[in-house]
Structure formats: C-alpha cells, structure tokens
Scaffold this motif. Structure first.
Motif, PDB file in Angstrom:
ATOM      1  N   UNK F  36       0.835  -1.200   0.000  1.00 30.19           N
ATOM      2  CA  UNK F  36       0.000   0.000   0.000  1.00 30.19           C
ATOM      3  C   UNK F  36       0.870   1.249   0.000  1.00 30.19           C
ATOM      4  N   UNK F  39       2.914   1.779  -3.241  1.00 29.93           N
ATOM      5  CA  UNK F  39       2.141   2.281  -4.387  1.00 29.93           C
ATOM      6  C   UNK F  39       1.780   3.755  -4.153  1.00 29.93           C
ATOM      7  N   UNK F  42       4.126   6.888  -5.232  1.00 35.08           N
ATOM      8  CA  UNK F  42       4.143   7.660  -6.489  1.00 35.08           C
ATOM      9  C   UNK F  42       3.680   9.095  -6.252  1.00 35.08           C
ATOM     10  N   UNK F  43       3.022   9.307  -5.132  1.00 34.96           N
ATOM     11  CA  UNK F  43       2.493  10.636  -4.784  1.00 34.96           C
ATOM     12  C   UNK F  43       2.920  10.950  -3.345  1.00 34.96           C
ATOM     13  N   UNK F  45       3.174  13.512  -1.276  1.00 35.75           N
ATOM     14  CA  UNK F  45       2.334  14.215  -0.293  1.00 35.75           C
ATOM     15  C   UNK F  45       1.189  13.340   0.229  1.00 35.75           C
ATOM     16  N   UNK F  46       0.597  12.532  -0.659  1.00 38.66           N
ATOM     17  CA  UNK F  46      -0.481  11.645  -0.210  1.00 38.66           C
ATOM     18  C   UNK F  46       0.076  10.548   0.686  1.00 38.66           C
ATOM     19  N   UNK F  49       0.571  12.196   4.029  1.00 40.79           N
ATOM     20  CA  UNK F  49      -0.691  12.540   4.684  1.00 40.79           C
ATOM     21  C   UNK F  49      -1.425  11.293   5.194  1.00 40.79           C
ATOM     22  N   UNK F  50      -1.506  10.263   4.360  1.00 38.00           N
ATOM     23  CA  UNK F  50      -2.229   9.053   4.776  1.00 38.00           C
ATOM     24  C   UNK F  50      -1.479   8.348   5.905  1.00 38.00           C
ATOM     25  N   UNK F  53      -2.102  10.141   9.043  1.00 35.49           N
ATOM     26  CA  UNK F  53      -3.461   9.888   9.551  1.00 35.49           C
ATOM     27  C   UNK F  53      -3.566   8.508  10.189  1.00 35.49           C
ATOM     28  N   UNK F  54      -2.991   7.499   9.515  1.00 32.21           N
ATOM     29  CA  UNK F  54      -3.036   6.139  10.059  1.00 32.21           C
ATOM     30  C   UNK F  54      -2.303   6.089  11.409  1.00 32.21           C
TER      31      UNK F  54
END
Lengths: 131, 131, 131, 131, 131, 131
Positions: F36, F39, F42-43, F45-46, F49-50, F53-54
């Motif tokens: 997860x 993959x 590739x981004x 900032x995401x 951020x994720x 959050x997790x």
C-alpha cells in the motif's frame, strides 16, 4: 492462519457440517455443494444460520421461485458480487431465465443505479400520492 | 441559485419540457407527472434522455412488467433510495404487487446484501460449474 | 449523551478549537464556519486532522481549484451525501460553476454509476491497450 | 449459456451492431472498439442506448472535455470499477491528464469518501447559507 | 396500502408477534421494544428470522459484547444508516462506550473508507506475507 | 504511463519517500513495508498525509489496539476491499485476533448489512429514547 479460507469438502467436514450439507443437497435435489457453503463451513453456526435463512427466504412463498432468483441476481449485480451473480444466475437459468431476460435485468440494474443517484443527489421530494 | 431544485409544473414548463411531460402521461395513461421528472426538467436534455431510457427499459420485453418493477424496487431498496422505493413501489402495486410479495422482496434484498458481503469478504472461489 | 452531536459555536469553543476555526476562516478568507467543522469540534484531533487534509488536498496544485470542487461534488453526489453536495456545491458556485455545468456533472455521475454497474456485473475484461 | 459474456468482434457482429461500432469509431476518430461495447453487443438495444447516452453526456457542452473525463474517472474510482478507471483514465490521459493531476484526483476521491462518511454518520445539519 | 409501514404496538400485535416481542424483552432484560422490531412485525417470518439472527450473532461468544456493538455501529456508520447508528450506539453506550471511544470509532470508519477507496482504485497487489 | 502503479521499493525511492518508509518501519517495529505504501509513494504528499493519519488514528487512544484493528477489518470487509482485509486482518492477528473472533466479526458485518438495508428501506422512525 491464512487470509483466505479454503472450501471444506464433504469428506473432510465434521458431522455437524455434513448434516447441513446433506440438508442443502436434499432441499435442492442435487448431489453437489457449491463453494459458498464449503467456505462458510469454517464457522458452523454461521453456515447453519445462513443456510436456514436462504432456505426460508428463497423457499415457496408469495413470489414465483424464478422471480426470487431474479431479484437475488439483480441485487448481487448492483453490489458487484461476481460469485453471487454466477451462483444465483445459474439457479435462475435452471428455473428458466433466458438470456434476453438476463439482458433486461441488467439494463434495469444499470438504469436504477443511475436514477437512484440522480434522485438522491437532487433530493427530489416524495409526491403526496406516494406517501 | 439554490442547492435544491424545485419541481417545474406543467404550466411553468417550456414547450420542449411540456412535450416530454405529454409523452410521459400518454405512455403511462395518466394525467399526472411525478416530481422526479419535474426536477429533472431543469435540465431538458437529461429529462429527455432519462425518460427515453426508462420508456425503453421498462417497456414491453422479455420480462413481465410487474417483475420489471419488482427488480427496480429491489435495487432501489438495496441502494436506500426512498423516493425510488416510493415511486416504483407505487407502480408495482398498481401492477399487482401484494404486501406479502413486498415483504418477500425486502427479505431477499436484506439477505442478498448479507451474503454478498460474506462472499466478497471471504473471496469465495467461483465453482467450475458456474463458469 | 445524545446520539447526535450539536455544532459548537466559536464562543463556546476551547482555545484549541478556536485556533483551528481561525485558520479555516483565514485560509478561506471568510468570517464564517460551516457546521461540519462545528460538529467535528467535539473531537479536536479529528477536527485538526481533517482540516489539515482538506487544506492540503483542496489547496493549490496541478488541478484547477474549480475542477477540484467539481470532483468533490461529483463523488459526494455519487455517495448521496446531501450536506457535502450542498457545501462543496456552494464552494464550486463561488468558484464559477454554472447551473449548466452542474447539470452536466450530475448527468456524468448518473451515467458513470450505470456503466460502472454494467461493467462490473458483466466482468468486462480490461483491454490490453489500457494495461 | 456461460456466466460471462465474451466480447463480440466486428467481423462476428450483426449489421445492427456493426453500425453502432462504426458510429463509435467515427465519433472517437479511431479504428478501434474497446471491450465494454463488445460485451454490451450481446444486447443490441442496450448497446445502442448506452452508446447514445455516452455520446450525448460526454460530448461538447458546458464542461471542458478533460474535466468530463476526470469526473468520470473520479466516480469510477469511488465505485471501485477497475475497467472504468482504466478506460476513462486512458481517455483522460489522451485529453491531457498528467500523473500529478491523477494523483490529486485520487486524493480528492479518498478524502471525499472519508468526509462523506463522517458527515452522514454525524448527521451534520445543513447550514442555512447552503439552502 | 402506504409506502411506509407504521410500528405495530404490543397491544395491537398478533399472538405470534407478541411472543417474539416477549423474547426480545426477556433477552434484553427490558420492558421496551424499539421501532425496528415493531416495523418488521408487518412480516412475522422476517421478524422471527432477523431477531433469531441478532440474538445468535450478538449473543455471548468469542468477542466481548461491547466490541460486538462497536463493530455493529462502525458498519452502520460506514453504511450511513442513522437508525442503526442510534440504536446500536445506545446499546454500546449502555455497555460502556465512552464519547472518546465513539470519536475514535468514527475516525477509523472515515479513514478506512478513504484507504479502502485508494487501495481499490490503485489495485494494490496483495503482499505475499498476507496470503 | 500505465493504468496501474507499481510498488516503489526502498532502494528506488527518493529521500523524501525513504524517510516516510523509515518512520513506518520504526513505528511498527518491523523491517518491512507493505505494498500500500509502496504504491502510494508515487504521490509523496499523499503518502505522507495518509501515513500521518493512520499513525494518529490507529495509535494509542481510548480504544484497545486490537479493537481498532477489528473495526478497520470490519469496515474493509463491509466495503469488499480485499487488500485491506488482508493487511488489517494480518495486523489484527498479530495483536491476538483468533479465527473464532474473525468468524464473529464477519457474521456481524453480514448481519449489519442486512439490517442496515431493511431499516433504511422501511424508513424506520428513530425512537425517542435514541434521540
């Protein structure tokens, strides 16, 4: 402990599970058990409960048996459950569903999803006549 | 510009929209238009396209008209669209759906959602006979 | 302890919550806080985390700000979240969304839901060119 | 009668289906048909109706063609339709979508789903300004 | 025949339905029946079947009773079922759920929906260790 | 530009991404990163951020760590996210989830989906006691 539970065959099943398999085969007049039940068999109380519910809900009643299978296929298609489309689709075909009927069913599923979304997004007020 | 579009009554509708309202009433043999169409009328091309789709998909075909309405109600119930349950439920009742049949339909919708989730979560492999 | 949390107004908010409200208002160049944040304020860490995510994801980037709001509205419409359609619809209108554009957006949401369901139910194999 | 319908190639298609394939290729200025249409071809009226809807909804209008594809991809991503993400993603890329834009689109889809669920579960009251 | 079924009170219920109401009250050690059962009572076989399932699934087992209610609330929140959030939320609070725990539960529901969508859209391959 | 993003291994990752991988491994006390994150990389900032959050949502709080994982698995099972069931199922097992508990969790997910649909379709009015 694997993430995915393997089907439990009749010969490997407990007496409790075999009795449910036997009832499934007797009720459906077949000598064959499909994988859904063989995977649920890892949890005998759930196997018993779900089979008991399917037997009751899909058994004789106010709706025609073919119509019941069509409804099951339609909900499963709307939910994108491939196994359920395949298994209840096979049951519907055994009960007489034609390919033309299946095409119409899918068209209704698709269109209902489109209008369901439009209606909900637009918050269409329910007409007095429908209350 | 409000978030919620208000129904457009026949007397307030454009000629283009009135023509579609007229076709809906003629096709359904009624003098009445329900709110879904009156709200879609804010966007005439969508009103025409959706009505044209409904007219074709729900018109005469391989499935019985009542069965078509039952399928529409079932998908709408599974999606939780109150307006659609109310409007297609009313259509189904006009075509003969009894309360006992509606109860069975809802029972199938509920149970299909339960088994759809179990099957998908358990990744039950599709049986060869179903392929 | 009620089932539904009431919005917490600025004057009733803790210092921690007020600081987040202040940042929301400063970022959006407004003197007003909408109810989503006031309800999330019952759980300050979630209020901070979600606001931080919204600020980052909806801030300047590779996509036009209006397009970002349109995408948010489209997903919210597809999910049937009335509050989100209303709040992000208002933001999209402030950024220039016309009623004609909103109509097209809804038409795409409806149609995508229809074809999504058909494609999934039919298990259409992905074309080599798309891989 | 198999559970899964196979794509119907141009050379195997009826005259009716070929005419629709021809219109798809002419409209899209390509010599190629993707599997969605080839599978829908088992049901020519649905093939015609869905193609006609796509042609109208995704054709020139108030929204930019790329934005329309982005909206289609976003709804399809939110619904988890792999085929639709792949096919409309390819269309979006042909119209100019960059990887950075796709990343932002996915981030919006994810975050909108998170806030949609929070808003709905918390039953956030719609602000007067949004009505 | 109205679109919406009204709750059937104990005094208006049939002997068959009263017996189920009695079992619900005895099992839950209360003198009160909530509306879900009173509405299901229009269809006694479904009332019996669903109550029997709830009694079995939510009864003593391998998971703590409070955890069971939390799971029920989480799924209901993810599905946006207000009634279910309210009723199982009340049950969870009776069993000890604090507001802080409810906040964390909602945060998990929101975040799981976000990552579920990202994972599915990105078709993340399952790691060998998870198989 | 492929439709499907491939996992980015540590050795191929940017310094920015490696720092996040390092934090994931340190937080989880492991030397391994699951797909997860690879993959999402590739981004960046995401990814940041994720992960942030997790880390916050699934970290120490009012709910037991195992309960948090069970809630994550339940929502993921309800949403049919295989990867998420596998990854959070593995985490739950590491924290002590037994097969009997997993069976009960799935039974609750299935039943909640059934009653959620029934309640919503029947528009059961919320009892005063639950308000």
């Amino acid at each position: 402990m694997a993430a995915r539970r393997q089907p439990i065959e009749y010969t490997d099943a407990s007496t409790e599970v075999r009795a449910i398999y036997d009832d499934i085969m007797a009720t459906r007049n077949t000598d064959w058990i499909n994988n859904f039940w063989k995977v649920l068999a890892h949890d005998p109380p759930t196997l018993r409960r779900i089979w008991s519910s399917i037997k009751e809900v899909m058994g004789p009643g106010a709706l025609d048996p073919l119509v019941k299978e069509l409804l099951y296929v339609a909900v499963s298609a709307s939910n994108g459950c491939h196994y359920c489309i395949a298994s209840h689709g096979a049951a519907a075909r055994r009960k007489g569903m034609t390919e033309a009927q299946y095409s119409e069913l899918l068209a209704i599923v698709g269109l209902a999803n489109e209008t369901n979304k439009l209606v909900t997004a637009l918050q269409v007020p329910v007409d007095e006549r429908f209350l």
